[in-house]
Design a protein around this motif. Structure first.
Motif: not given
Length: 435
Positions: A7-13, A153-154, A146-148, A27-32
């Protein structure tokens, strides 16, 4: 739906960019939390701008880009989106920084077309322009950091809502070497298409990047979510991507008692006076139900330590989430979401894809009539078993349970308790709320 997105990630983006196929997971991971490389950023830009990368093969002399990424780098380079360290060195495996990624995006929006646009320091000018158009909203990074994937995404989502520009005229400026060069003046591109206002969301912007690129397929609609929060809903074609609370209006979040004095200080005396004079409005939702004609004195009293709301009905306390929103016209929305307790009466039913529960007997006059069956299609309850105690939230708007979380169960010797405040068990004090 990514397992590693919190929930603390930029879920909307992340949701939006996955749907439009600009950034997808593994696969099942986004690796934020994984850093994005310069060549990966080129891939993201090509997907965003819909370049046919195969046509750009052989247009650069870069020798340090992975073969799979080279067509993307060449497409961005040829279209003026990126530049290398030299004619042969691009630094494909280097982490992309905030400044570098921002410059790529700003060029896609139409900025930095002339040599003089960069001034004496390209990084300073890039960050200044990016900040001016809110490119860094919800991104807390230094210019050279560096950007993650979460950050990128955001920034890309912010760019989709930013205004496209074009050159209006030029100025002659010093090139710092005793000569002159041209600096462009930019103005927003006019809205001239059928999808002009599809991404405005009250920004008042001209033609936005998402409008230009997706020609009406990508839509942003202002609304309220199931609990009454000011929210936005993203759609792509006929697909509903999701509904997200409008964090630009969020002023404060309280996870226990919220006092009238705290809310008074939060919004300020001038806003309270405007509310009293009717120049702006107060709207209150409790579990998604709007409170009729809320009394200002129940929410804003200078230096008061009394809980907001009406005692015994919708006063806040432990177990209550309170969020305060305020828009540009100083209209205030207070959203309260209570937590309730249910118990699973059987294991999750894999055939019916649902969970049967019973409400734990609490003599609470204001508690809603909670559902006794929770559909897994609405809330993920597939991991619950018979006897589990579950913390749930409920919306009067949808008339269903909105979230379910396994409660922690503690046992021990109770040495002291009060009915509506706390219990002391084995020397540990547990605070709760019972109204």
């Amino acid at each position: 739906n990514y397992a590693d997105v919190a929930d603390t990630d930029n879920v909307e983006a992340i949701d939006v960019l996955q749907t439009i196929n600009v950034m997808v997971g593994d696969g099942s991971n986004f690796n934020p939390d994984q850093n994005v490389t310069r060549e990966e950023m080129a891939v993201i830009m090509c997907r965003l701008l819909d370049y046919t990368v195969s046509t750009y093969k052989g247009t650069t002399n870069f020798t340090d880009v992975d073969e799979w990424a080279l067509p993307y780098v060449e497409a961005c380079y040829t279209n003026g989106i990126i530049a290398g360290y030299s004619d042969t060195q691009f630094g494909g495996g280097d982490p992309v920084t905030t400044g570098q990624a921002s410059l790529m995006i700003l060029k896609a929006l139409g900025y930095f077309q002339e040599p003089g646009d960069f001034g004496s320091d390209w990084l300073v000018e890039t960050i200044r322009q990016g900040a001016q158009i809110n490119l860094f909203d919800k991104v807390d990074n230094g210019a050279n950091d560096a950007l993650t994937r979460n950050d990128v995404a955001q920034i890309v989502l912010n760019a989709l809502q930013a205004e496209c520009v074009q050159i209006s005229d030029h100025d002659l400026v010093s090139d710092g070497k005793g000569g002159f060069t041209t600096k462009a003046n930019y103005h927003g591109r006019n809205k001239v298409t059928a999808w002009d206002n599809i991404l405005d969301a009250d920004t008042g912007a001209g033609l936005q990047l998402g409008e230009e690129l997706y020609e009406g397929d990508l839509q942003l609609v202002e609304m309220e979510d199931d609990f009454g929060r000011p929210a936005v809903q993203w759609k792509y074609g006929t697909e509903e991507i999701g509904t997200y609370a409008d964090s630009t209006q969020l002023k404060a979040t309280y996870t226990a008692k919220a006092t009238r004095g705290e809310l008074y200080s939060l919004v300020g005396s001038s806003v309270v006076r405007d509310l009293e004079a009717g120049r702006c409005d107060l709207t209150v939702f409790v579990d998604g139900k709007e409170v009729t004609n809320p009394n200002l004195d129940n929410y804003f009293v200078r230096n008061s330590s009394t809980s907001i709301g009406i005692s015994g009905q919708n006063a806040t306390g432990n177990g209550t989430l309170t969020e305060v929103y305020m828009d540009k016209e100083n209209n205030v929305t207070v959203v309260q979401v209570n937590t309730y307790l249910v118990k699973a009466t059987a294991d999750y039913n894999t055939t019916k894809e649902s969970l049967s529960v019973e409400v734990v007997d609490v003599d609470c006059a204001t508690a809603p009539a909670l559902n006794t069956v929770i559909e897994n299609a609405d809330v993920d309850v597939s991991s619950f078993k018979e006897g589990d105690y579950i913390l749930v939230t409920y919306s009067y708007d949808t008339k269903q349970i909105e979230s379910a979380q396994l409660a922690e169960v503690v046992t021990g010797e109770v040495s002291e308790f009060t009915v509506d405040d706390y219990v002391i068990m084995d020397g540990t004090t547990y605070k709760y709320d019972y109204v």
